[in-house]
Design a protein around this motif. Structure first.
Motif, PDB file in Angstrom:
ATOM      1  N   ILE A 490      35.351  39.560  34.259  1.00 12.29           N
ATOM      2  CA  ILE A 490      34.619  40.136  35.290  1.00 12.29           C
ATOM      3  C   ILE A 490      33.512  39.164  35.890  1.00 12.29           C
ATOM      4  O   ILE A 490      33.198  39.474  37.064  1.00 12.29           O
ATOM      5  N   PHE A 491      33.272  38.152  35.073  1.00 12.73           N
ATOM      6  CA  PHE A 491      32.037  37.279  35.614  1.00 12.73           C
ATOM      7  C   PHE A 491      32.816  35.926  36.015  1.00 12.73           C
ATOM      8  O   PHE A 491      32.205  35.340  36.673  1.00 12.73           O
ATOM      9  N   TYR A 492      33.597  35.262  35.148  1.00 13.20           N
ATOM     10  CA  TYR A 492      34.120  34.094  35.387  1.00 13.20           C
ATOM     11  C   TYR A 492      34.559  33.733  37.005  1.00 13.20           C
ATOM     12  O   TYR A 492      34.098  32.772  37.253  1.00 13.20           O
ATOM     13  N   GLY A 493      35.397  34.445  37.338  1.00 13.86           N
ATOM     14  CA  GLY A 493      36.107  34.143  38.695  1.00 13.86           C
ATOM     15  C   GLY A 493      34.721  33.728  39.849  1.00 13.86           C
ATOM     16  O   GLY A 493      34.704  33.027  40.741  1.00 13.86           O
ATOM     17  N   LEU A 515      24.026  35.498  48.391  1.00 12.67           N
ATOM     18  CA  LEU A 515      24.477  37.005  48.879  1.00 12.67           C
ATOM     19  C   LEU A 515      26.170  37.356  48.444  1.00 12.67           C
ATOM     20  O   LEU A 515      26.224  38.551  48.236  1.00 12.67           O
ATOM     21  N   SER A 516      26.720  36.584  48.721  1.00 15.00           N
ATOM     22  CA  SER A 516      28.181  36.539  48.503  1.00 15.00           C
ATOM     23  C   SER A 516      28.353  36.929  46.900  1.00 15.00           C
ATOM     24  O   SER A 516      29.382  37.693  46.592  1.00 15.00           O
ATOM     25  N   ALA A 517      27.620  36.247  46.167  1.00 10.13           N
ATOM     26  CA  ALA A 517      27.936  36.266  44.705  1.00 10.13           C
ATOM     27  C   ALA A 517      27.441  37.766  44.195  1.00 10.13           C
ATOM     28  O   ALA A 517      28.221  38.497  43.420  1.00 10.13           O
ATOM     29  N   GLN A 521      30.187  40.365  42.781  1.00  7.39           N
ATOM     30  CA  GLN A 521      30.027  40.848  41.424  1.00  7.39           C
ATOM     31  C   GLN A 521      30.166  42.403  41.465  1.00  7.39           C
ATOM     32  O   GLN A 521      31.020  42.930  40.588  1.00  7.39           O
ATOM     33  N   ALA A 522      29.553  43.078  42.578  1.00  9.64           N
ATOM     34  CA  ALA A 522      29.544  44.658  42.661  1.00  9.64           C
ATOM     35  C   ALA A 522      31.204  44.837  42.683  1.00  9.64           C
ATOM     36  O   ALA A 522      31.604  45.798  42.495  1.00  9.64           O
ATOM     37  N   LEU A 523      31.797  44.029  43.599  1.00  7.48           N
ATOM     38  CA  LEU A 523      33.277  44.502  44.197  1.00  7.48           C
ATOM     39  C   LEU A 523      34.097  44.254  42.787  1.00  7.48           C
ATOM     40  O   LEU A 523      35.086  45.099  42.684  1.00  7.48           O
ATOM     41  N   ILE A 524      33.870  43.131  42.077  1.00  4.47           N
ATOM     42  CA  ILE A 524      34.628  43.041  41.044  1.00  4.47           C
ATOM     43  C   ILE A 524      34.528  44.096  39.782  1.00  4.47           C
ATOM     44  O   ILE A 524      35.553  44.628  39.236  1.00  4.47           O
ATOM     45  N   ILE A 525      33.277  44.338  39.668  1.00  6.06           N
ATOM     46  CA  ILE A 525      32.899  45.557  38.782  1.00  6.06           C
ATOM     47  C   ILE A 525      33.570  46.939  39.234  1.00  6.06           C
ATOM     48  O   ILE A 525      34.244  47.637  38.590  1.00  6.06           O
ATOM     49  N   ALA A 526      33.550  47.116  40.603  1.00  7.48           N
ATOM     50  CA  ALA A 526      34.087  48.337  41.018  1.00  7.48           C
ATOM     51  C   ALA A 526      35.761  48.412  40.931  1.00  7.48           C
ATOM     52  O   ALA A 526      36.236  49.182  40.833  1.00  7.48           O
ATOM     53  N   LEU A 527      36.070  47.041  41.241  1.00 10.51           N
ATOM     54  CA  LEU A 527      37.859  46.951  41.138  1.00 10.51           C
ATOM     55  C   LEU A 527      38.098  47.184  39.569  1.00 10.51           C
ATOM     56  O   LEU A 527      39.335  47.836  39.540  1.00 10.51           O
ATOM     57  N   TYR A 528      37.517  46.815  38.737  1.00  8.49           N
ATOM     58  CA  TYR A 528      37.817  46.811  37.386  1.00  8.49           C
ATOM     59  C   TYR A 528      37.832  48.445  36.982  1.00  8.49           C
ATOM     60  O   TYR A 528      38.812  48.999  36.322  1.00  8.49           O
ATOM     61  N   PHE A 529      37.072  49.038  37.502  1.00  7.13           N
ATOM     62  CA  PHE A 529      36.949  50.626  37.140  1.00  7.13           C
ATOM     63  C   PHE A 529      37.771  51.282  38.008  1.00  7.13           C
ATOM     64  O   PHE A 529      38.364  52.294  37.265  1.00  7.13           O
ATOM     65  N   ILE A 549      38.161  33.919  44.879  1.00  7.62           N
ATOM     66  CA  ILE A 549      38.522  34.258  46.194  1.00  7.62           C
ATOM     67  C   ILE A 549      37.505  34.956  47.138  1.00  7.62           C
ATOM     68  O   ILE A 549      37.443  34.609  48.369  1.00  7.62           O
ATOM     69  N   LEU A 550      37.165  35.869  46.668  1.00  9.94           N
ATOM     70  CA  LEU A 550      36.197  36.809  47.423  1.00  9.94           C
ATOM     71  C   LEU A 550      34.816  36.132  47.571  1.00  9.94           C
ATOM     72  O   LEU A 550      34.413  36.149  48.812  1.00  9.94           O
ATOM     73  N   VAL A 551      34.159  35.475  46.645  1.00 14.17           N
ATOM     74  CA  VAL A 551      32.951  34.670  46.830  1.00 14.17           C
ATOM     75  C   VAL A 551      33.076  33.736  47.809  1.00 14.17           C
ATOM     76  O   VAL A 551      32.293  33.285  48.529  1.00 14.17           O
ATOM     77  N   ILE A 552      34.174  33.078  47.961  1.00 12.55           N
ATOM     78  CA  ILE A 552      34.498  32.011  48.767  1.00 12.55           C
ATOM     79  C   ILE A 552      34.498  32.510  50.000  1.00 12.55           C
ATOM     80  O   ILE A 552      34.006  32.023  51.171  1.00 12.55           O
ATOM     81  N   ILE A 553      35.503  33.620  50.327  1.00 10.48           N
ATOM     82  CA  ILE A 553      35.704  34.063  51.654  1.00 10.48           C
ATOM     83  C   ILE A 553      34.372  34.591  52.216  1.00 10.48           C
ATOM     84  O   ILE A 553      34.279  34.447  53.312  1.00 10.48           O
TER      85      ILE A 553
END
Length: 588
Positions: A490-493, A515-517, A521-529, A549-553
């Protein structure tokens, strides 16, 4: 399952207390921050390599990995194929920058590159995930050792936690490195002894080559899988691509690992230490898996329970499913006797028909073991007690307690507890260092060297207490080993993506990254759930890739105006990547 003897208790106690006492004595008197947090920058490459290896090799490695091979064979080793490549990249990119900036933590670099808020955010993300993981690395071996030692979980959690706190608080980074070096020696000796005893306990006419042949009939020696099937977790390609990605995140940005090689006396020592780890880790994992395969072969000639978890067996035998379970035990015993005859015929004749019959018998045995797990799960339904029906983690410990001579049982138990202590000590050391350097020192008025050392000790002690607390309530979770991986994924990427932006995207500014981080993080937590509740199909191991990839884009999109001034073609590339990424998330 037999209990351990007085001699084993002596071996276990002396081994663990000697390691703690030696680490405390050798590292007494750290008076300044450099000594306490970076070990005086005096570590040699072999100390770094063993310390890095010990940090990753938790007790779960030596409990679960042999059980993994017992059930699924050697294919798990492919998971580590990307590690050597990741070590080379870290040696070329990460280490020179860390050394040049003379940082105590990985996150200091992010302030130099971006700003204070980005540094603070990544440090907090690390503290959250590693603080939770530290508690679980205490509890994971405790839940198994509680079965074999007959102690309650609370007692074991406190004992493991206090032993680690003593030398970690006392000596800091140098104490962790010194003790881990000796812990790895104990671990290597213990696993070698176990391997030779297993091979020696096989029937006299079963050579090592024949043992491998027996294992091969059930697919245990299928090491390489070159398929591109995403449903198959462990393949050559997932190891090379996904493994490299994951190892870059862990070894390059996780302070529990970064702090191990920042203690090196020079860039060369740090790089040699990581290369040493990269070259030795894959063979070590291969060997541990091979131990599990040899345990599998051993139980082709010796009786084994239908389920290796004694608590699960006891529970189901006291339930309404007792008779059904006893029937499975009887079928399992009959199949065992039939398999012994088939194995003898196969070894002597190598007949194709016998080979096929043996493969079929292996499949029948797996079905019986699966039915046993289902009965254990049924017996635990509507009960407050949670029973682990998946007995992979209990295979090796069952073999140790029932087949090794007195004294060696204590040594192997010391191996398991040493692994737990080494991993936890690195985590507490990193948590204390990050809290001191990235939060306390950076956000309060200037403190003296002595005050900083004292603060770091108190923070380390505090995280140790928190870890013990997390361990004491961890029984609320259903699958601890998977939980560790989920927390990290959830956090490493996200954090790795921030570091890659810092290294390779020089025009991206701190505000966009911060801001992207947060968004990522919110999106990754949402994707997990969303995956947890089956709205999408995104296995948690992919979250590392997705987060990066998300934080870079998102960072590039937030800086799009500045980027387009230099290169409008990058807009097309971003749209293409984003489109493919959307397809991947929705259809993977």
């Amino acid at each position: 399952m037999q209990t351990i003897s007085f001699i084993d208790w002596i071996v276990l106690s002396i081994t663990l207390l000697a390691i703690v006492a030696y680490g405390t004595w050798q590292t007494r008197g750290s008076k300044n921050v450099k000594d306490y947090l970076k070990g005086g920058s005096s570590s040699k490459w072999w100390t770094i390599g063993l310390s890095v290896m010990a940090t990753q090799a938790s007790a779960i490695t030596f409990l679960s990995t042999p059980g993994q091979a017992f059930n699924d064979g050697m294919g798990f080793v492919q998971f580590y194929f990307g590690l050597p490549l990741a070590m080379v990249i870290i040696c070329m990119v990460f280490i020179p920058l860390y050394y040049k900036l003379n940082v105590y933590t990985a996150y200091e670099f992010l302030e130099n590159r971006f700003d204070l808020k980005t540094r603070t955010l990544t440090a907090l993300l690390f503290l959250i995930q590693r603080g939770l993981a530290a508690g679980i690395t205490i509890f994971a071996p405790a839940i198994i050792l509680s079965v074999v030692l007959g102690w309650d979980l609370l007692t074991l959690n406190i004992i493991i936690g206090i032993l680690v706190i003593i030398y970690t608080v006392s000596g800091g980074t140098r104490a962790v490195n010194v003790t881990q070096k000796h812990q790895m020696v104990v671990i290597f000796i213990g696993m070698l002894v176990a391997f030779f005893i297993i091979v020696n306990k096989l029937p006299q006419d079963i050579t090592f080559t024949k043992a491998l042949n027996i294992a091969s009939t059930s697919g245990k020696m299928d090491i390489l899988d070159f398929s591109f099937d995403l449903n198959n977790r462990y393949t050559f390609w997932s190891g090379i691509i996904g493994g490299t990605f994951l190892m870059l995140s862990y070894f390059g940005t996780d302070q529990s690992q970064v702090q191990r090689y920042l203690s090196g006396k020079s860039v060369k020592e740090m790089q040699l230490g990581l290369i040493f780890n990269g070259l030795l880790k894959v063979p070590m994992q291969f060997f541990i898996l091979l131990v599990g395969v040899m345990v599998f072969v051993f139980y082709q000639f010796n009786k084994s329970p239908v389920n290796f978890n004694p608590t699960g067996t006891e529970f189901v035998l006291n339930s309404k499913y007792a008779e059904d379970y006893k029937t499975l035990e009887s079928d399992h015993q009959k199949l065992f006797e039939r398999k012994k005859v088939l194995i003898s015929d196969y070894i002597n004749s190598d007949d194709q028909e016998t080979h096929e019959a043996l493969i079929k018998a292996h499949a029948e045995q797996n079905n019986i073991r699966q039915e046993a797990r289902l009965l254990i799960n049924k017996s635990a339904e509507n009960q407050e007690t949670k029973i682990e029906s998946n007995d992979k983690d209990y295979v090796f410990i069952y073999f140790i307690l029932n087949n090794l001579p007195r004294g060696l049982i204590g040594l192997l138990l010391a191996v398991i507890l040493s692994a737990a202590m080494s991993s936890t000590s690195s985590e507490l050391n990193a948590l204390g260092s990050t809290t001191t350097i990235d939060l306390y020192k950076r956000n309060v008025s200037e403190k003296s060297e002595d005050a900083m050392v004292k603060a770091s000790k108190w923070f380390t002690f505090g995280w140790g207490i928190i870890a013990i607390g997390v361990a004491c309530v961890a029984n609320l979770a259903e699958n601890l080993i998977q939980l560790v991986n989920i927390i990290g994924s959830i956090f490493y990427g996200n954090v790795l993506g921030v570091f890659l932006l810092a290294f390779f995207f020089k025009k991206v500014k701190g505000n966009a990254v911060f801001l992207s981080a947060l968004i990522t993080q919110a999106l990754i937590i949402a994707l997990y759930f969303m995956d947890l509740y089956h709205y999408i199909n995104l296995p948690f191991l992919w979250l590392n890739f997705v987060g990066c990839i998300l934080v870079i884009i998102i960072s590039l999109l937030l800086e799009i105006k500045n980027i387009l001034k230099r290169d409008k073609g990058i807009l097309i590339i971003l749209i293409s990547i984003l489109s493919y990424f959307s397809y991947l998330v929705l259809d993977i």
